[in-house]
Write an enzyme that holds these catalytic residues in place. Structure first.
Site, PDB file in Angstrom:
ATOM      1  N   ASP A 102     -45.460 -36.075 -48.528  1.00 19.94           N
ATOM      2  CA  ASP A 102     -46.305 -34.891 -48.418  1.00 19.94           C
ATOM      3  C   ASP A 102     -45.788 -33.786 -49.330  1.00 19.94           C
ATOM      4  OD1 ASP A 102     -47.791 -36.114 -46.365  1.00 19.94           O
ATOM      5  OD2 ASP A 102     -46.267 -35.532 -44.907  1.00 19.94           O
ATOM      6  N   SER A 103     -46.682 -32.875 -49.678  1.00 20.01           N
ATOM      7  CA  SER A 103     -46.312 -31.735 -50.525  1.00 20.01           C
ATOM      8  C   SER A 103     -45.111 -30.981 -49.955  1.00 20.01           C
ATOM      9  CB  SER A 103     -47.514 -30.802 -50.649  1.00 20.01           C
ATOM     10  OG  SER A 103     -47.123 -29.560 -51.162  1.00 20.01           O
TER      11      SER A 103
END
Length: 239
Positions: A102-103
């Site tokens: 994920d970011s």
């Protein structure tokens, strides 16, 4: 003769699974003729294969290990202009991430142009261990740790047994640092597991992938995998 999707994957265009989608969507042609049948076989040496009208060239396979910084997207491009993981890889070949982080998650991410290799590592039946360090709200009780180790029921199924260890607790801040090792790859799995037991993740980092670690790298730095590491990963995936 080889399957069309395999030839596309080996050329480093995309993974074999995504190549199948490109074929069924009518975006692939062989010798100028559009092909939509997944069973199609081609001669990689003689037939001209094109994706979206662009002929593919067989590239030398490359394999990278990246220390992904927080805030970077696990993709090859982003329509909003955000930083993507390929911005940190210096390679003439078109590489893409194996799986994703994920970011807001940092840590170890592999990238390659070898579709077969990517498919092998991402396949659910192959169980490569991944270790994460999570900073969470609260202080998990021993029973909570056991619950995570046994597996918790998420909306997409129960998680497989995990290995969990509380490394540190901060009573004043009411936070804990927990190490968790899993071998699955459900979407945002670690975050959802901790959320499920009432300890939301504040910060998350993937420390290891199989036998690989971030040793010697700072955030944003990468290195090529050594041939013996690639061989070892292949063996690890199928054992």
């Amino acid at each position: 003769m080889e399957r069309l999707q395999k030839v596309i994957a080996q050329a480093g265009v995309t993974s074999r699974r995504k190549a199948e989608g490109l074929i069924t969507e009518g975006k692939v042609s062989v010798n100028g003729v559009k092909v939509t049948e997944l069973g199609t076989k081609v001669d990689p040496e003689k037939d001209e294969v094109a994706v979206n009208g662009v002929p593919i060239d067989k590239e030398e396979p490359v394999y990278f290990l990246l220390y992904k910084p927080t805030g970077v997207i696990s993709s090859v491009s982003d329509e909003h202009g955000r930083k993507v993981v390929t911005d940190y890889i210096h390679s003439e070949q078109r590489v893409y991430p194996i799986g994703r982080l994920d970011s807001d998650t940092s840590g170890l991410l592999l990238l390659t142009n070898d579709g077969d290799f990517a498919n092998l590592l991402m396949h659910p039946k192959y169980k490569i261990k991944k270790t994460y360090i999570a900073k969470v709200e609260g202080m998990p009780l021993r029973e909570t740790v056991k619950q995570l180790e046994r597996g918790v029921k998420l909306e997409d199924g129960k998680t497989a047994p995990a290995k969990v260890k509380v490394k540190k607790t901060e009573k004043k801040k009411n936070t804990s640092v927990v190490e968790i090792t899993i071998h699955e790859g459900k979407n945002r799995q670690v975050r959802r597991m901790f959320e499920h037991v009432g300890h939301p993740v504040l910060k998350l980092k993937r420390e290891t992938y199989g036998f690989l670690s971030l040793h010697g790298l700072n955030a944003g730095e990468s290195r090529e995998l050594k041939p013996h590491e690639v061989k070892q990963l292949r063996e690890l995936a199928v054992t």
